[in-house]
Design a protein around this motif. Sequence first.
Motif, mmCIF file in Angstrom:
data_model
loop_
_atom_site.group_PDB
_atom_site.id
_atom_site.type_symbol
_atom_site.label_atom_id
_atom_site.label_comp_id
_atom_site.label_asym_id
_atom_site.label_seq_id
_atom_site.Cartn_x
_atom_site.Cartn_y
_atom_site.Cartn_z
ATOM 1 N N CYS A 64 42.523 -0.225 26.050
ATOM 2 C CA CYS A 64 43.188 -1.203 25.177
ATOM 3 C C CYS A 64 42.188 -1.850 24.225
ATOM 4 O O CYS A 64 42.490 -2.042 23.040
ATOM 5 N N GLU A 65 41.013 -2.206 24.727
ATOM 6 C CA GLU A 65 39.974 -2.794 23.867
ATOM 7 C C GLU A 65 39.625 -1.833 22.739
ATOM 8 O O GLU A 65 39.567 -2.223 21.565
ATOM 9 N N ARG A 66 39.396 -0.566 23.085
ATOM 10 C CA ARG A 66 39.025 0.431 22.073
ATOM 11 C C ARG A 66 40.165 0.657 21.078
ATOM 12 O O ARG A 66 39.935 0.778 19.872
ATOM 13 N N GLU A 67 41.388 0.696 21.590
ATOM 14 C CA GLU A 67 42.545 0.949 20.724
ATOM 15 C C GLU A 67 42.806 -0.211 19.768
ATOM 16 O O GLU A 67 42.945 -0.006 18.565
ATOM 17 N N TRP A 68 42.882 -1.431 20.312
ATOM 18 C CA TRP A 68 43.311 -2.554 19.482
ATOM 19 C C TRP A 68 42.218 -3.094 18.564
ATOM 20 O O TRP A 68 42.481 -3.390 17.409
ATOM 21 N N PHE A 69 41.003 -3.213 19.066
ATOM 22 C CA PHE A 69 39.942 -3.728 18.202
ATOM 23 C C PHE A 69 39.255 -2.598 17.436
ATOM 24 O O PHE A 69 39.038 -2.708 16.233
ATOM 25 N N PRO A 78 40.652 7.470 16.911
ATOM 26 C CA PRO A 78 41.269 7.351 18.238
ATOM 27 C C PRO A 78 40.289 7.819 19.322
ATOM 28 O O PRO A 78 39.442 8.682 19.068
ATOM 29 N N ALA A 79 40.418 7.228 20.502
ATOM 30 C CA ALA A 79 39.553 7.615 21.625
ATOM 31 C C ALA A 79 39.826 9.070 22.002
ATOM 32 O O ALA A 79 40.957 9.541 21.911
ATOM 33 N N GLU A 80 38.777 9.752 22.406
ATOM 34 C CA GLU A 80 38.930 11.138 22.833
ATOM 35 C C GLU A 80 39.636 11.186 24.173
ATOM 36 O O GLU A 80 39.441 10.329 25.032
ATOM 37 N N GLU A 81 40.439 12.216 24.362
ATOM 38 C CA GLU A 81 41.222 12.374 25.588
ATOM 39 C C GLU A 81 40.489 13.203 26.635
ATOM 40 O O GLU A 81 41.070 13.577 27.631
ATOM 41 N N SER A 82 39.207 13.485 26.441
ATOM 42 C CA SER A 82 38.481 14.373 27.342
ATOM 43 C C SER A 82 37.777 13.635 28.478
ATOM 44 O O SER A 82 36.874 14.179 29.089
ATOM 45 N N TYR A 96 34.169 -0.398 30.497
ATOM 46 C CA TYR A 96 34.909 -1.599 30.113
ATOM 47 C C TYR A 96 33.965 -2.626 29.505
ATOM 48 O O TYR A 96 34.251 -3.198 28.455
ATOM 49 N N ARG A 97 32.827 -2.828 30.145
ATOM 50 C CA ARG A 97 31.851 -3.774 29.605
ATOM 51 C C ARG A 97 31.391 -3.348 28.205
ATOM 52 O O ARG A 97 31.247 -4.178 27.302
ATOM 53 N N ALA A 98 31.167 -2.051 28.001
ATOM 54 C CA ALA A 98 30.747 -1.554 26.684
ATOM 55 C C ALA A 98 31.864 -1.744 25.654
ATOM 56 O O ALA A 98 31.588 -2.102 24.498
ATOM 57 N N ALA A 99 33.098 -1.518 26.061
ATOM 58 C CA ALA A 99 34.233 -1.723 25.148
ATOM 59 C C ALA A 99 34.337 -3.187 24.748
ATOM 60 O O ALA A 99 34.639 -3.504 23.585
ATOM 61 N N ILE A 100 34.075 -4.079 25.686
ATOM 62 C CA ILE A 100 34.108 -5.526 25.403
ATOM 63 C C ILE A 100 33.028 -5.885 24.382
ATOM 64 O O ILE A 100 33.291 -6.606 23.414
ATOM 65 N N VAL A 101 31.821 -5.376 24.580
ATOM 66 C CA VAL A 101 30.719 -5.652 23.647
ATOM 67 C C VAL A 101 31.082 -5.156 22.245
ATOM 68 O O VAL A 101 30.894 -5.870 21.248
ATOM 69 N N ALA A 102 31.637 -3.952 22.170
ATOM 70 C CA ALA A 102 32.023 -3.404 20.872
ATOM 71 C C ALA A 102 33.129 -4.247 20.230
ATOM 72 O O ALA A 102 33.079 -4.540 19.029
ATOM 73 N N SER A 103 34.117 -4.646 21.013
ATOM 74 C CA SER A 103 35.205 -5.480 20.491
ATOM 75 C C SER A 103 34.682 -6.815 19.991
ATOM 76 O O SER A 103 35.074 -7.279 18.909
ATOM 77 N N ASP A 104 33.818 -7.442 20.769
ATOM 78 C CA ASP A 104 33.270 -8.740 20.364
ATOM 79 C C ASP A 104 32.494 -8.633 19.058
ATOM 80 O O ASP A 104 32.553 -9.533 18.218
ATOM 81 N N ARG A 105 31.786 -7.538 18.889
ATOM 82 C CA ARG A 105 31.036 -7.327 17.642
ATOM 83 C C ARG A 105 32.026 -7.219 16.471
ATOM 84 O O ARG A 105 31.815 -7.828 15.419
#
Length: 159
Positions: A64-69, A78-82, A96-105
Motif C-alpha cells: 500500500c505504501e508503494r502503491e499510494w505514495f 507499479p511494483a513488480e509481481e515477482s 515495510y520499513r524501506a517502503a515507509i522511508v521512501a514514502s516519507d521522502r
Amino acid sequence: MAEIQREPVPRVDTGELDVALAFLEFQRHCVLKKAEGLSDEQLRRPMVASGTSILWLIRHLAGCEREWFGRQFAGGEPAEESEPADPPAAEVIAEYRAAIVASDRIIRDAGDPEALTAILIDGVRKTLRWVLAHMTTETARHAGHADIIREQIDGATGR
C-alpha cells in the motif's frame, strides 16, 4: 488484562503536514510493534478464518505504501509481481520499513498537502492530504487487526 504495549498518540500540532505525518507514523509504529518479539511461526500464524496473519498485514501495508505514495502520488512504476510467495519474516518487515522511508521522502519532498497525485483517482487528481488520510485510515484499520491477532497469540494488548 493490563495493556503492555500502550503508547500515547502524537502530540504534534505544528502544521497540517506535520500532524498528518505524525499520525501516519504512529499507526505504522503500532503495526510494527505488534510484530516485536514474535517468532517467524507466530508472525505467519493465521488467527482468523480469512487466514490473516501479522506478517500478511505488514506485507500488505508495504504494498500500500508503494502503491499510494510511490505510484499514485509520485507517478512511479507499479511494483513488480515477482516477489517470492513466502519470504523470510525479517525480509518482509525490512521491506515495510524501506517502503515507509521512501514514502516519507516523497511526502516531505512534496511539502504541501495541496500537491496533487500524478495518477488520476476516480477521474481526478487527489491531494496529498487525501492520500495521507487514506493511508492513515488503511494503516490504522490494519493496526487494529494486528492488535487483535497479537492478543490471540500471546495476550499482549495496547496500541
